[in-house]
Structures are given as C-alpha cells and as structure tokens.
Design a protein around this motif. Structure first.
Motif, PDB file in Angstrom:
ATOM      1  N   ALA A 126       0.831  -1.208   0.000  1.00  0.00           N
ATOM      2  CA  ALA A 126       0.000   0.000   0.000  1.00  0.00           C
ATOM      3  C   ALA A 126       0.864   1.256   0.000  1.00  0.00           C
ATOM      4  O   ALA A 126       0.594   2.214  -0.743  1.00  0.00           O
ATOM      5  CB  ALA A 126      -0.927  -0.012   1.213  1.00  0.00           C
ATOM      6  N   LEU A 127       1.916   1.265   0.808  1.00  0.00           N
ATOM      7  CA  LEU A 127       2.781   2.440   0.895  1.00  0.00           C
ATOM      8  C   LEU A 127       3.622   2.630  -0.365  1.00  0.00           C
ATOM      9  O   LEU A 127       4.066   3.747  -0.647  1.00  0.00           O
ATOM     10  CB  LEU A 127       3.693   2.319   2.118  1.00  0.00           C
ATOM     11  CG  LEU A 127       3.006   2.527   3.476  1.00  0.00           C
ATOM     12  CD1 LEU A 127       3.918   2.072   4.604  1.00  0.00           C
ATOM     13  CD2 LEU A 127       2.621   3.989   3.659  1.00  0.00           C
ATOM     14  N   ALA A 128       3.837   1.574  -1.099  1.00  0.00           N
ATOM     15  CA  ALA A 128       4.650   1.666  -2.320  1.00  0.00           C
ATOM     16  C   ALA A 128       3.861   2.189  -3.515  1.00  0.00           C
ATOM     17  O   ALA A 128       4.455   2.487  -4.558  1.00  0.00           O
ATOM     18  CB  ALA A 128       5.241   0.292  -2.658  1.00  0.00           C
ATOM     19  N   ASP A 129       2.559   2.321  -3.383  1.00  0.00           N
ATOM     20  CA  ASP A 129       1.728   2.788  -4.494  1.00  0.00           C
ATOM     21  C   ASP A 129       2.051   4.246  -4.803  1.00  0.00           C
ATOM     22  O   ASP A 129       1.763   5.129  -3.994  1.00  0.00           O
ATOM     23  CB  ASP A 129       0.256   2.636  -4.114  1.00  0.00           C
ATOM     24  CG  ASP A 129      -0.693   3.077  -5.231  1.00  0.00           C
ATOM     25  OD1 ASP A 129      -0.203   3.553  -6.280  1.00  0.00           O
ATOM     26  OD2 ASP A 129      -1.909   2.946  -5.036  1.00  0.00           O
ATOM     27  N   PRO A 130       2.633   4.553  -5.950  1.00  0.00           N
ATOM     28  CA  PRO A 130       3.042   5.932  -6.242  1.00  0.00           C
ATOM     29  C   PRO A 130       1.864   6.861  -6.511  1.00  0.00           C
ATOM     30  O   PRO A 130       2.016   8.087  -6.485  1.00  0.00           O
ATOM     31  CB  PRO A 130       3.908   5.789  -7.499  1.00  0.00           C
ATOM     32  CG  PRO A 130       3.370   4.564  -8.178  1.00  0.00           C
ATOM     33  CD  PRO A 130       2.950   3.639  -7.070  1.00  0.00           C
ATOM     34  N   ASP A 131       0.692   6.296  -6.757  1.00  0.00           N
ATOM     35  CA  ASP A 131      -0.472   7.119  -7.078  1.00  0.00           C
ATOM     36  C   ASP A 131      -1.259   7.561  -5.851  1.00  0.00           C
ATOM     37  O   ASP A 131      -2.217   8.327  -5.977  1.00  0.00           O
ATOM     38  CB  ASP A 131      -1.412   6.355  -8.023  1.00  0.00           C
ATOM     39  CG  ASP A 131      -0.761   6.066  -9.364  1.00  0.00           C
ATOM     40  OD1 ASP A 131       0.013   6.928  -9.830  1.00  0.00           O
ATOM     41  OD2 ASP A 131      -1.015   4.988  -9.925  1.00  0.00           O
ATOM     42  N   CYS A 132      -0.888   7.072  -4.667  1.00  0.00           N
ATOM     43  CA  CYS A 132      -1.651   7.441  -3.470  1.00  0.00           C
ATOM     44  C   CYS A 132      -0.938   8.534  -2.687  1.00  0.00           C
ATOM     45  O   CYS A 132       0.283   8.686  -2.747  1.00  0.00           O
ATOM     46  CB  CYS A 132      -1.906   6.226  -2.586  1.00  0.00           C
ATOM     47  SG  CYS A 132      -0.479   5.689  -1.618  1.00  0.00           S
ATOM     48  N   ARG A 133      -1.726   9.308  -1.963  1.00  0.00           N
ATOM     49  CA  ARG A 133      -1.197  10.283  -1.018  1.00  0.00           C
ATOM     50  C   ARG A 133      -1.258   9.652   0.363  1.00  0.00           C
ATOM     51  O   ARG A 133      -2.283   9.101   0.759  1.00  0.00           O
ATOM     52  CB  ARG A 133      -2.028  11.566  -1.041  1.00  0.00           C
ATOM     53  CG  ARG A 133      -1.582  12.586   0.007  1.00  0.00           C
ATOM     54  CD  ARG A 133      -2.399  13.859  -0.050  1.00  0.00           C
ATOM     55  NE  ARG A 133      -3.811  13.624   0.230  1.00  0.00           N
ATOM     56  CZ  ARG A 133      -4.706  14.603   0.382  1.00  0.00           C
ATOM     57  NH1 ARG A 133      -4.328  15.866   0.245  1.00  0.00           N
ATOM     58  NH2 ARG A 133      -5.968  14.328   0.626  1.00  0.00           N
ATOM     59  N   VAL A 134      -0.170   9.725   1.121  1.00  0.00           N
ATOM     60  CA  VAL A 134      -0.098   9.084   2.431  1.00  0.00           C
ATOM     61  C   VAL A 134      -0.216  10.131   3.535  1.00  0.00           C
ATOM     62  O   VAL A 134       0.550  11.103   3.566  1.00  0.00           O
ATOM     63  CB  VAL A 134       1.225   8.306   2.605  1.00  0.00           C
ATOM     64  CG1 VAL A 134       1.274   7.653   3.983  1.00  0.00           C
ATOM     65  CG2 VAL A 134       1.375   7.255   1.513  1.00  0.00           C
ATOM     66  N   SER A 135      -1.176   9.919   4.427  1.00  0.00           N
ATOM     67  CA  SER A 135      -1.310  10.746   5.619  1.00  0.00           C
ATOM     68  C   SER A 135      -1.070   9.855   6.826  1.00  0.00           C
ATOM     69  O   SER A 135      -1.573   8.725   6.882  1.00  0.00           O
ATOM     70  CB  SER A 135      -2.710  11.365   5.705  1.00  0.00           C
ATOM     71  OG  SER A 135      -2.991  12.166   4.573  1.00  0.00           O
ATOM     72  N   VAL A 136      -0.298  10.325   7.802  1.00  0.00           N
ATOM     73  CA  VAL A 136       0.043   9.525   8.976  1.00  0.00           C
ATOM     74  C   VAL A 136      -0.530  10.215  10.212  1.00  0.00           C
ATOM     75  O   VAL A 136      -0.326  11.410  10.422  1.00  0.00           O
ATOM     76  CB  VAL A 136       1.562   9.346   9.121  1.00  0.00           C
ATOM     77  CG1 VAL A 136       1.874   8.319  10.204  1.00  0.00           C
ATOM     78  CG2 VAL A 136       2.186   8.910   7.797  1.00  0.00           C
ATOM     79  N   LEU A 137      -1.240   9.447  11.028  1.00  0.00           N
ATOM     80  CA  LEU A 137      -1.970   9.983  12.172  1.00  0.00           C
ATOM     81  C   LEU A 137      -1.640   9.192  13.428  1.00  0.00           C
ATOM     82  O   LEU A 137      -1.645   7.962  13.413  1.00  0.00           O
ATOM     83  CB  LEU A 137      -3.480   9.900  11.884  1.00  0.00           C
ATOM     84  CG  LEU A 137      -4.452  10.180  13.031  1.00  0.00           C
ATOM     85  CD1 LEU A 137      -4.335  11.633  13.500  1.00  0.00           C
ATOM     86  CD2 LEU A 137      -5.883   9.867  12.589  1.00  0.00           C
ATOM     87  N   GLY A 138      -1.351   9.908  14.515  1.00  0.00           N
ATOM     88  CA  GLY A 138      -1.117   9.260  15.799  1.00  0.00           C
ATOM     89  C   GLY A 138      -1.912   9.917  16.895  1.00  0.00           C
ATOM     90  O   GLY A 138      -2.493  10.997  16.710  1.00  0.00           O
ATOM     91  N   GLY A 139      -1.953   9.284  18.048  1.00  0.00           N
ATOM     92  CA  GLY A 139      -2.655   9.832  19.203  1.00  0.00           C
ATOM     93  C   GLY A 139      -1.725  10.632  20.093  1.00  0.00           C
ATOM     94  O   GLY A 139      -0.611  10.988  19.705  1.00  0.00           O
TER      95      GLY A 139
END
Length: 287
Positions: A126-139
C-alpha cells in the motif's frame, strides 16, 4: 503443522473476517480458541458463521474438533521440559535490567507470532503505491511514532504528510480525502476517540487504512486494510512502544527494498536540494 503455525503462516486468500479471527486467536493464544463460538466471534468483531467457516478452512470438520486439537497442543506444551525450564530460569533472575531486556526480546518474539506475514506485505504494498497520497496519524502518546514514520516516508516517496485528528471545525480537511488516499494510523489501548472518528470518516470517503495497534485492537481494525499488532506490556507501569517502533522500521526497510532505484534517486535528489539550501543560507549569512 500446529494450529499456531497455521495461523502465523497466513494466506492472501483470507477474508477480512478471517484476518480479524486470526489476530484474536494469536493475541490471546490459546485462550481465545477455548471459548465458545459466540465469544470468539464477539471478540473478533465478526459473526458466528464466520468463525465456523474459518475453522473449516483450517481443516477441521467443526468448531469442537478445532478445540479438541487445540487442547491437545496445549497439554503437550504445558508438559514440555523446555517450558518448565524457561519458567524456572525466569523466576530465579535477580537482574532487573537484564529482566527488562529479556522482556523486550520477548515482546519482539511475540510480535512475530501475532502477525501473519501477509499483513506486513499488504502494508508495504500500500505504501509503495506511487499514485496514493499518504497521511500519517497518531494519538497523544503515539504521535511521535507517526512523525518518525513520516520522516522516513518523505525520503523514500513523494506526497506524504502527518495530520492531527480532524476537528469539527475543519470539514475542508475531511473533504480533501478520497480514493487516492492512504491513512496510516497509530492507535494503542486507551484508544483515542478523535483518532478513531477521523479514521472512520476518512474510510467513508473511500481512503484505505493501515493500522498499528495492540493485541486488543483499536476499533479501527474493523475497517483497516492491513493491521500490525504490537504487544505493549512491560515491567514498567507504562506501556512499551518498542515493538511499534520496530514494526515501523521493518515497514520502512521493506518499502526501501520494494522501491529500489526509485527510492535511491529520490534520496539523491533530496541531498542535492539540501545542499542548495545550505549554500543559500551561507550566502545570506555572509551578506
């Protein structure tokens, strides 16, 4: 092959319900498998028929047959000389520092047993998909893990960012999510309500979700495309983030290998840009 080995081996053909059952069984092995079908289904957040179908796919004619085999394995393990030696060895140790480090090693070992390999592979893919934008969320306490992961992601691929839980006064943040988005969430026990709500709303917008959580599983696990479970107990009164950190570093290593030359080229380009920025700062200082 033991039942535990079958669960750890995993399979790409598992349904989402199957994955939730596997995670519950491994998280509380073997206790979860010794309860009723309804109890296991409720803890896994699936239906009773889903549990029955799953044990049949494991090769058992019925749930009682599955439990009979599980009890036989438990009995064999409890009478193992190796198990007896391990318990005696741990109880006679007076080295607190050494005990803590032994506990850390045990957490990492258990993490390997908790997570079928397919979950790790799905997250890297999933992270290797160049067409997606990745958002990272923590508590509140896992935010630093989210930031650490994003720092590495930014060196390996474009279009990554960290976000905070989306507040009611920020509908524009939610509206910006869609099917090209991937949300990576860190949510460990004492699960954070606004983190869960953000994940649920983003999922409704069509985004995919990857989750880092504990063996008791954040409610986000029900809607996640891939989940990695981390044991968190320690000799300290505070939960350990050791396994979560190790897991995210393993994901980064896997992503680096998957992206290969593309990641190397990006890192080289970023190094050159950093050099330009340093040179510009030095010129400004001289002026």
């Amino acid at each position: 092959m033991t039942i535990k080995e079958k669960l750890i081996q995993g399979s790409d053909s598992l349904t989402k319900a199957d994955k939730l059952i596997v995670q519950e069984l491994l998280a509380n092995y073997p206790t979860s498998g010794l309860s009723t079908v309804s109890d296991l289904a409720a803890r896994s957040r699936v239906s009773d028929p889903s549990v029955v179908r799953f044990v049949r796919r494991l090769g058992f004619d019925s749930y009682p047959a599955f439990q009979k085999a599980l009890l036989a394995e438990v009995d064999e393990r409890m009478n193992s000389p190796l198990s007896m030696f391990d318990k005696a060895n741990r109880s006679t140790s007076n080295d607190s520092f050494g005990q803590y480090l032994d506990g850390c090693a045990d957490l990492l070992r258990r993490a390997g047993e908790l997570n079928p390999p397919g979950e790790y592979e799905r997250m890297v893919t999933a992270l290797a998909d160049p067409d997606c934008r990745v958002s990272v969320l923590g508590g509140r306490y896992s935010r630093y893990l989210a930031g650490y992961l994003n720092q590495h992601l930014g060196m390996l691929r474009a279009d990554t960012r960290t976000i905070d839980p989306i507040a009611p006064e920020e509908p524009h943040m939610l509206e910006a999510f869609g099917r090209r988005d991937l949300l990576v969430v860190f949510d460990y026990r004492r699960y954070q309500a606004d983190v869960i709500r953000t994940a649920e709303l983003v999922r409704k917008r069509g985004a995919r979700i990857c989750l880092f959580t504990d063996p008791w599983r954040s409610p986000i696990a029900r809607i996640a495309d891939a989940s990695l479970l981390a044991p968190v107990e320690s000799l300290s009164p505070f939960d350990s983030t050791l396994v979560g950190m190790a897991q995210l570093e393993a994901v980064v290593a896997g992503l680096t290998a998957r992206l290969g030359a593309a990641a190397e080229a990006r890192m080289q380009a970023l190094e050159e840009l950093a050099g330009d920025l340093r040179a510009g700062k030095e010129r400004d200082g001289d002026g």
